[in-house]
Motif scaffolding. Structure first.
Motif, PDB file in Angstrom:
ATOM      1  N   LEU A 167       0.808  -1.197  -0.006  1.00 50.11           N
ATOM      2  CA  LEU A 167      -0.024  -0.083  -0.092  1.00 50.11           C
ATOM      3  C   LEU A 167       0.829   1.331  -0.179  1.00 50.11           C
ATOM      4  O   LEU A 167       0.499   2.304  -0.974  1.00 50.11           O
ATOM      5  CB  LEU A 167      -0.764   0.032   1.120  1.00 50.11           C
ATOM      6  CG  LEU A 167      -2.063  -0.994   1.190  1.00 50.11           C
ATOM      7  CD1 LEU A 167      -2.600  -1.232   2.650  1.00 50.11           C
ATOM      8  CD2 LEU A 167      -3.128  -0.627   0.188  1.00 50.11           C
ATOM      9  N   LEU A 168       2.065   1.334   0.651  1.00 52.81           N
ATOM     10  CA  LEU A 168       2.828   2.509   0.748  1.00 52.81           C
ATOM     11  C   LEU A 168       3.461   2.625  -0.461  1.00 52.81           C
ATOM     12  O   LEU A 168       3.801   3.772  -0.898  1.00 52.81           O
ATOM     13  CB  LEU A 168       3.818   2.192   1.953  1.00 52.81           C
ATOM     14  CG  LEU A 168       3.273   2.482   3.583  1.00 52.81           C
ATOM     15  CD1 LEU A 168       4.171   2.293   4.639  1.00 52.81           C
ATOM     16  CD2 LEU A 168       2.457   3.872   3.606  1.00 52.81           C
ATOM     17  N   THR A 169       3.829   1.553  -0.899  1.00 52.15           N
ATOM     18  CA  THR A 169       4.672   1.657  -2.469  1.00 52.15           C
ATOM     19  C   THR A 169       3.707   2.443  -3.462  1.00 52.15           C
ATOM     20  O   THR A 169       4.048   3.390  -4.268  1.00 52.15           O
ATOM     21  CB  THR A 169       4.992   0.127  -2.664  1.00 52.15           C
ATOM     22  OG1 THR A 169       5.931  -0.465  -1.949  1.00 52.15           O
ATOM     23  CG2 THR A 169       5.949   0.420  -4.192  1.00 52.15           C
ATOM     24  N   VAL A 170       2.332   1.936  -3.433  1.00 49.10           N
ATOM     25  CA  VAL A 170       1.476   2.454  -4.455  1.00 49.10           C
ATOM     26  C   VAL A 170       1.085   4.041  -4.032  1.00 49.10           C
ATOM     27  O   VAL A 170       1.233   4.810  -4.904  1.00 49.10           O
ATOM     28  CB  VAL A 170       0.149   1.834  -4.412  1.00 49.10           C
ATOM     29  CG1 VAL A 170      -0.581   2.414  -5.135  1.00 49.10           C
ATOM     30  CG2 VAL A 170       0.298   0.291  -4.925  1.00 49.10           C
ATOM     31  N   ALA A 171       0.945   4.220  -2.813  1.00 46.61           N
ATOM     32  CA  ALA A 171       0.683   5.663  -2.366  1.00 46.61           C
ATOM     33  C   ALA A 171       1.906   6.625  -2.648  1.00 46.61           C
ATOM     34  O   ALA A 171       1.726   7.656  -3.044  1.00 46.61           O
ATOM     35  CB  ALA A 171       0.613   5.663  -0.845  1.00 46.61           C
ATOM     36  N   ALA A 172       3.168   6.036  -2.451  1.00 45.71           N
ATOM     37  CA  ALA A 172       4.218   6.924  -2.856  1.00 45.71           C
ATOM     38  C   ALA A 172       4.381   7.120  -4.327  1.00 45.71           C
ATOM     39  O   ALA A 172       4.664   8.247  -4.797  1.00 45.71           O
ATOM     40  CB  ALA A 172       5.830   6.112  -2.388  1.00 45.71           C
ATOM     41  N   ARG A 173       4.032   6.240  -5.308  1.00 41.89           N
ATOM     42  CA  ARG A 173       4.290   6.447  -6.785  1.00 41.89           C
ATOM     43  C   ARG A 173       3.053   7.367  -7.087  1.00 41.89           C
ATOM     44  O   ARG A 173       3.038   8.339  -7.774  1.00 41.89           O
ATOM     45  CB  ARG A 173       4.066   5.239  -7.409  1.00 41.89           C
ATOM     46  CG  ARG A 173       5.298   4.413  -7.164  1.00 41.89           C
ATOM     47  CD  ARG A 173       5.410   3.184  -8.124  1.00 41.89           C
ATOM     48  NE  ARG A 173       6.712   2.639  -7.867  1.00 41.89           N
ATOM     49  CZ  ARG A 173       6.893   1.178  -8.322  1.00 41.89           C
ATOM     50  NH1 ARG A 173       5.884   0.547  -8.609  1.00 41.89           N
ATOM     51  NH2 ARG A 173       8.186   0.728  -7.878  1.00 41.89           N
ATOM     52  N   LEU A 174       1.915   7.343  -6.378  1.00 42.51           N
ATOM     53  CA  LEU A 174       0.718   8.252  -6.843  1.00 42.51           C
ATOM     54  C   LEU A 174       1.217  10.009  -6.077  1.00 42.51           C
ATOM     55  O   LEU A 174       0.878  10.794  -6.931  1.00 42.51           O
ATOM     56  CB  LEU A 174      -0.623   7.905  -6.029  1.00 42.51           C
ATOM     57  CG  LEU A 174      -0.993   6.557  -6.717  1.00 42.51           C
ATOM     58  CD1 LEU A 174      -2.648   6.154  -5.939  1.00 42.51           C
ATOM     59  CD2 LEU A 174      -1.458   6.756  -7.985  1.00 42.51           C
ATOM     60  N   LEU A 175       1.681   9.915  -4.980  1.00 44.82           N
ATOM     61  CA  LEU A 175       2.084  11.121  -4.451  1.00 44.82           C
ATOM     62  C   LEU A 175       3.429  11.839  -5.603  1.00 44.82           C
ATOM     63  O   LEU A 175       3.324  12.835  -5.569  1.00 44.82           O
ATOM     64  CB  LEU A 175       2.441  11.025  -3.035  1.00 44.82           C
ATOM     65  CG  LEU A 175       1.343  10.940  -2.050  1.00 44.82           C
ATOM     66  CD1 LEU A 175       2.078  10.448  -0.800  1.00 44.82           C
ATOM     67  CD2 LEU A 175       0.615  12.144  -1.959  1.00 44.82           C
ATOM     68  N   ASP A 176       4.126  10.899  -5.947  1.00 45.83           N
ATOM     69  CA  ASP A 176       5.219  11.301  -6.623  1.00 45.83           C
ATOM     70  C   ASP A 176       4.584  12.001  -8.087  1.00 45.83           C
ATOM     71  O   ASP A 176       4.787  13.303  -8.633  1.00 45.83           O
ATOM     72  CB  ASP A 176       6.217  10.095  -7.172  1.00 45.83           C
ATOM     73  CG  ASP A 176       7.400  10.830  -7.930  1.00 45.83           C
ATOM     74  OD1 ASP A 176       8.077  11.878  -7.457  1.00 45.83           O
ATOM     75  OD2 ASP A 176       7.766  10.078  -9.005  1.00 45.83           O
ATOM     76  N   ARG A 177       3.521  11.358  -8.472  1.00 43.42           N
ATOM     77  CA  ARG A 177       3.004  11.794 -10.158  1.00 43.42           C
ATOM     78  C   ARG A 177       2.183  12.904  -9.641  1.00 43.42           C
ATOM     79  O   ARG A 177       2.152  13.873 -10.379  1.00 43.42           O
ATOM     80  CB  ARG A 177       1.884  10.526 -10.391  1.00 43.42           C
ATOM     81  CG  ARG A 177       2.959   9.467 -11.042  1.00 43.42           C
ATOM     82  CD  ARG A 177       1.969   8.448 -11.975  1.00 43.42           C
ATOM     83  NE  ARG A 177       0.572   8.472 -12.040  1.00 43.42           N
ATOM     84  CZ  ARG A 177      -0.231   7.639 -12.110  1.00 43.42           C
ATOM     85  NH1 ARG A 177       0.032   6.403 -12.066  1.00 43.42           N
ATOM     86  NH2 ARG A 177      -1.479   7.789 -12.606  1.00 43.42           N
ATOM     87  N   ALA A 178       1.579  13.033  -8.510  1.00 44.60           N
ATOM     88  CA  ALA A 178       0.538  14.005  -8.188  1.00 44.60           C
ATOM     89  C   ALA A 178       1.783  15.429  -7.964  1.00 44.60           C
ATOM     90  O   ALA A 178       1.284  16.382  -8.375  1.00 44.60           O
ATOM     91  CB  ALA A 178       0.023  13.908  -6.838  1.00 44.60           C
ATOM     92  N   ALA A 179       2.763  15.361  -7.500  1.00 46.52           N
ATOM     93  CA  ALA A 179       3.733  16.309  -7.260  1.00 46.52           C
ATOM     94  C   ALA A 179       4.154  16.926  -8.873  1.00 46.52           C
ATOM     95  O   ALA A 179       4.304  18.210  -9.122  1.00 46.52           O
ATOM     96  CB  ALA A 179       5.098  15.953  -6.751  1.00 46.52           C
TER      97      ALA A 179
END
Length: 131
Positions: free
Chosen positions: A10-22
């Motif tokens: 879950l954290l791996t997915v969240a981190a990738r989504l946040l990186d894309r959001a940035a």
């Protein structure tokens, strides 16, 4: 059932989504851009801290690249220094001078990977520098 593995996923997915959001915050120029990207970075840093706790419990979950030493430690240091200076210029609205800082870096750097990062920053700043 909750486990270190499921939390890691879950954290791996969240981190990738946040990186894309940035990246999208930057591209959409969602003001205040620096503040919004900074807050996103703080959240990512929190995720990375939790992942480090997971790796202590389950070392096999730690990606191999986190164990590898950089083949270009001096390039990393040099790019960090130049990027910091360019970011200060960008924050002051001096996009042309920030571009010049990256161009100066390119005259010193041989690593293709690091040059590509600087060239990408020049392209990004060039769009902001256009009247």
């Amino acid at each position: 059932m909750a486990s270190p593995e499921s939390i890691h996923q879950l954290l791996t997915v969240a981190a990738r989504l946040l990186d894309r959001a940035a990246s999208e915050i930057r591209d959409a120029r969602l003001e205040p851009v620096r503040g919004n990207i900074g807050r996103t970075g703080e959240i990512l840093a929190g995720i990375f801290e939790i992942e480090q706790q997971i790796y202590l419990l389950r070392p096999e979950l730690k990606p191999a690249y986190l164990n590898a030493l950089s083949p270009y430690p001096e390039s990393n240091k040099l790019l960090t220094r130049f990027m910091f200076e360019a970011c200060q210029l960008e924050d002051a609205g001096e996009f042309g001078r920030a571009i010049e800082k990256y161009e100066e870096y390119l005259s010193l750097e041989e690593s293709t990977h690091h040059r590509e990062i600087a060239e990408g920053e020049i392209r990004r700043l060039s769009k902001r520098d256009d009247p």
